[in-house]
Design an enzyme around this catalytic site. Structure first.
Site: not given
Length: 448
Positions: A110, A402, A432
């Site tokens: 991510c 996202h 994270c």
């Protein structure tokens, strides 16, 4: 404390307390992103390379960047299409970038576009480039689904079969395994646990209630809706879709303001029946791309650009992917600020990636915990609590979306824009990522 002379647009200014000595100042000139949309909707017929192409092309047009000034392109992505394994290069070529300009792809779950940006920062800092496009993309509407391993082994073995009986035997093995495809992994390879399960356990460990998670999700969507209506998302560029019914996609489509009553009625998505993470307080699968133009300050000013912000520093961390998979912000924010000689009160803007509402709130609780900071971070006491009136005021990944490979640039862009609007000086990004990884970035307002 490290000091160096910085300059504003065309004029010298006072030294910055966080600038690095004997290194060039690195600036964010501008950045764009496609609309972030729910996977399976308006971008479902595209490839990821199409979206990254659109972002690069729009950035070049927006900044009026002559290609002779561009040294390199770096893009991040997570779930890769085999046909475009170096998606940065393929997208650059499709966007019309000259083939003499190198481009490469990076990946770190991510935070992949953060890696693209910081890789570019390293090239700029060492004098190996003056101008770089850093971005990222994810298209989860179409992911590589492959035959299972037994079917693949049989298919490869077919070439070695020398007679009909052998071929028939192998053919039977292929047919037998055709109905058991392998989907892209959603669990951690090292632990076998999904991120949702980990998020649920993390929320429980740091006493984050279901109600608090739902309220935070509503906050995210409400703030994003207000920001969109008030024209804050100036980084969004339209994407034209050709076909029988041509249309232009101009805005994010996953922002949905709801009520606590509706959210509280949803069932747990991962830990059943008593978990607290639901489809509404978790980020959703998203398609989208981003791109940022970063330069040395000297080169930007010499060529007539007005930077948006300084990219001052960054830090990567990693910890136990089993018990602390999503705790990176709690580790990286204190370390990054210590490194810069700043305190929590010095930061005006926080942009923390919202994988799950419970994950964000758990990290805030961790930093405000004497026990956690002493036992896990070996600090003298708690670091402190990030103020909610400085956190994700334009919404976050829960609401905006996202796309794994693209979010990092979005965080940096919103940080820079918020600093200008809120008349702040310092912004901190934290996110994270799978594997127990995390990133922190320090951004300073330009001309502050």
């Amino acid at each position: 404390m490290l000091r160096a002379v910085s300059t504003s647009f065309g004029t010298a200014r006072a030294a910055s307390a966080v600038a690095k000595k004997n290194m060039p100042n690195i600036v964010l000139v501008d950045a764009v992103r496609t609309p972030f949309v729910v996977s399976g909707t308006v971008f479902k017929d595209l490839m990821a390379v199409d979206l990254q192409k659109e972002a690069i092309k729009a950035l070049v047009e927006k900044t009026k960047l002559p290609y002779e000034q561009l040294d390199h392109i770096i893009c991040g992505t997570v779930i890769q299409e085999c046909k475009t394994s170096n998606i940065a290069r393929e997208a650059a070529l499709l966007a019309g970038v000259p083939d003499k300009i190198p481009a490469h792809t990076v990946t770190l779950a991510c935070i992949s576009s953060n890696v693209a940006m910081t890789t570019g920062m390293g090239m700029l800092a060492t004098g190996n480039a003056n101008a770089i496009i850093a971005g990222g993309v994810e298209l989860l509407s179409d992911v590589p689904i492959r035959y299972n391993r037994n079917a693949r082994k049989a298919m490869l073995g077919m070439n070695k079969a020398k007679d009909v009986p052998s071929k028939l035997k192998i053919g039977g093995q292929i047919v037998k395994n055709l109905l058991s495809p392998e989907l892209p992994a959603v669990a951690e390879f090292s632990t076998g646990e999904t991120m949702g399960h980990s998020g649920d356990r993390l929320a429980a460990a740091f006493n984050v209630s279901r109600r608090e998670q739902d309220e935070f999700a509503i906050r995210s969507h409400t703030l994003a809706s207000e920001a969109a209506k008030n024209g804050k998302f100036t980084d969004v560029v339209p994407v034209f879709l050709d076909g029988k019914k041509p249309k232009t996609i101009k805005e994010d489509n996953g922002i949905r303001v709801s009520t606590l009553e509706k959210l509280s009625s949803l069932k747990p998505a991962f830990v059943k029946p008593h978990g607290t993470v639901t489809a509404a307080n978790a980020s959703y699968l998203t398609d989208g791309a981003s791109a940022a133009l970063i330069m040395t300050e000297e080169y930007a000013l010499a060529n007539g650009y007005k930077p948006k912000a300084y990219l001052r520093d960054y830090l990567y961390v990693a910890q136990d992917p089993k018990d602390q998979l999503l705790l990176s912000p709690a580790y990286v924010i204190p370390k990054l600020l210590d490194k810069a000689g700043l305190t929590l009160k010095d930061v005006d803007v926080f942009e923390i990636h919202e994988a799950f509402a419970g994950q964000v709130l758990a990290n805030l609780n961790a930093m405000d915990s004497d026990y956690f900071c002493k036992e896990q971070m070996k600090r003298s006491g708690k670091f402190g609590r990030v103020p909610m009136d400085k956190l994700n005021l334009w919404g976050g990944s829960l609401s905006i979306g996202h796309p794994f490979g693209a979010t990092g640039v979005r965080l940096a862009t919103h940080s820079a824009h918020r600093l200008k609007e809120e008349k702040g000086q310092y912004a901190v990004i934290a996110a994270c990522a799978a594997g127990g990884h995390g990133v922190g970035m320090l951004i300073e307002a330009y001309g502050k």
